[in-house]
Write an enzyme that holds these catalytic residues in place. Structure first.
Site, PDB file in Angstrom:
ATOM      1  CG  HIS A  38      -0.310  -0.465   2.694  1.00 46.54           C
ATOM      2  ND1 HIS A  38       0.401   0.882   3.222  1.00 46.54           N
ATOM      3  CD2 HIS A  38      -0.373  -2.044   2.925  1.00 46.54           C
ATOM      4  CE1 HIS A  38       0.942   0.080   4.140  1.00 46.54           C
ATOM      5  NE2 HIS A  38       0.563  -1.177   4.426  1.00 46.54           N
ATOM      6  CG  HIS A  41       3.802  -1.603   1.803  1.00 51.80           C
ATOM      7  ND1 HIS A  41       3.062  -2.347   2.197  1.00 51.80           N
ATOM      8  CD2 HIS A  41       5.282  -2.062   2.783  1.00 51.80           C
ATOM      9  CE1 HIS A  41       2.926  -3.209   2.529  1.00 51.80           C
ATOM     10  NE2 HIS A  41       3.975  -3.285   2.999  1.00 51.80           N
ATOM     11  CG  MET A 189      -1.867   3.827   4.717  1.00 44.62           C
ATOM     12  SD  MET A 189      -0.976   4.316   3.528  1.00 44.62           S
ATOM     13  CE  MET A 189      -2.166   5.722   3.069  1.00 44.62           C
TER      14      MET A 189
END
Ligand code: PAF
Length: 285
Positions: A38, A41, A189
């Site tokens: 996501h 990263h 996230m």
């Protein structure tokens, strides 16, 4: 459209790539992941790019870091989509080894940890987790021989464990932490957010909300136990099953009783249904 980021699966191929880039005088950055990538990263890839000429991303769902009743089998595996995303941020190489490449028959070594790995946080609930993380990260660092490796602060205890192991085992790669990326409502996230039902996703934003509230109270001088206790209670009322929500020293993870004891971090792990979320924030003005 960027050129397609090449994928290799063998340690030899990874080493050949690194040798060639080094011979050309380039610095190598490594971003170890378990895939299901996501934006968080991708921000690690950007951070690695600030510190290196070439960025290698590893994608490996590491069985050794999952407990027997955890989500190894259902952990999202999205290699094709991951590689697309890595092309969009111009990652230079993907290393996506098989389980046999990392743990060939006869594999019998584990990294045993003390220090931040035994801080009585994640380790209390996932007793074999950090040994599994440390073993695979040690292997990836040895395999890639990168100049720098970037890990997210989202897994804060993990980041301290990895910094400690690199120092203790004389691994030459510099370990860098990168800040947590959040959704618009504050939820950190995470690849596991996809497990949340629509209702739980709506509730999940309270994790960061209550942590921020507790940090504000501590900064105003409120008793730390009272502030973290109130956050724990509020999350429980909201439907979370809280594993821990604690204030710790940001570098050692030792329990703290006042802001005078040095930099402070609030760390939380809580379940919403079957989904376990972790998060942390710095207590600072
Ligand atoms: O943070 C992760 O994604 C994993 O724990 C890591 C560091 C890639 C090791 O498998």
């Amino acid at each position: 459209m960027n050129a397609k980021t090449p994928i290799v699966g063998a340690v030899d191929e990874l080493r050949r790539y690194v040798r060639a880039r080094r011979a050309a005088g380039e610095r190598i950055g490594l971003v170890p992941t378990m895939g299901a990538l996501h934006a968080g990263h991708l921000s690690l890839v950007d951070a690695a790019r600030q510190a290196a000429d070439r960025v290698i991303v590893t994608i490996f769902v590491n069985p050794a870091q999952f407990g027997p009743n955890e989500d190894f089998a259902r952990y999202p595996r999205t290699l094709a989509a991951d590689v697309e995303k890595l092309c969009s941020v111009a990652a230079d190489l993907v290393f996506a080894p098989s389980v046999d490449e990392i743990y060939p028959p006869g594999f019998s070594t584990k990294v045993v940890l003390e220090g931040p790995a035994t801080a009585d946080l994640e380790d209390r609930f996932r007793p074999t987790h950090f040994s599994g993380v440390a073993t695979v990260v040690t292997k990836l660092l040895n395999q890639a021989q990168a100049d720098v490796a970037v890990f997210g602060e989202k897994d804060y205890q993990q980041l301290l464990v990895i910094k400690r192991l690199a120092r203790d085992l004389d691994i030459a790669t510099e370990i860098l932490g990168a800040p947590t990326l959040r959704e618009a409502d504050g939820l950190a996230m995470s690849s596991r957010n996809v497990y949340l039902s629509r209702e739980d996703r709506e509730r999940a934003k309270q994790l960061h909300g209550e942590m921020s509230e507790a940090a504000r109270h501590i900064l105003k001088g409120e008793n730390i136990g009272a502030a973290t206790g109130a956050a724990r209670d509020a999350l429980t009322v909201a439907g979370f099953e809280v594993d821990y929500l604690e204030a710790r020293h940001a570098e050692t993870l030792a329990p703290v009783s006042s802001l005078a004891g040095g930099p402070m971090r609030l760390l939380v792990a809580a379940k919403l249904g079957a989904t376990r979320l972790i998060d942390n924030i710095a207590v600072q003005s």
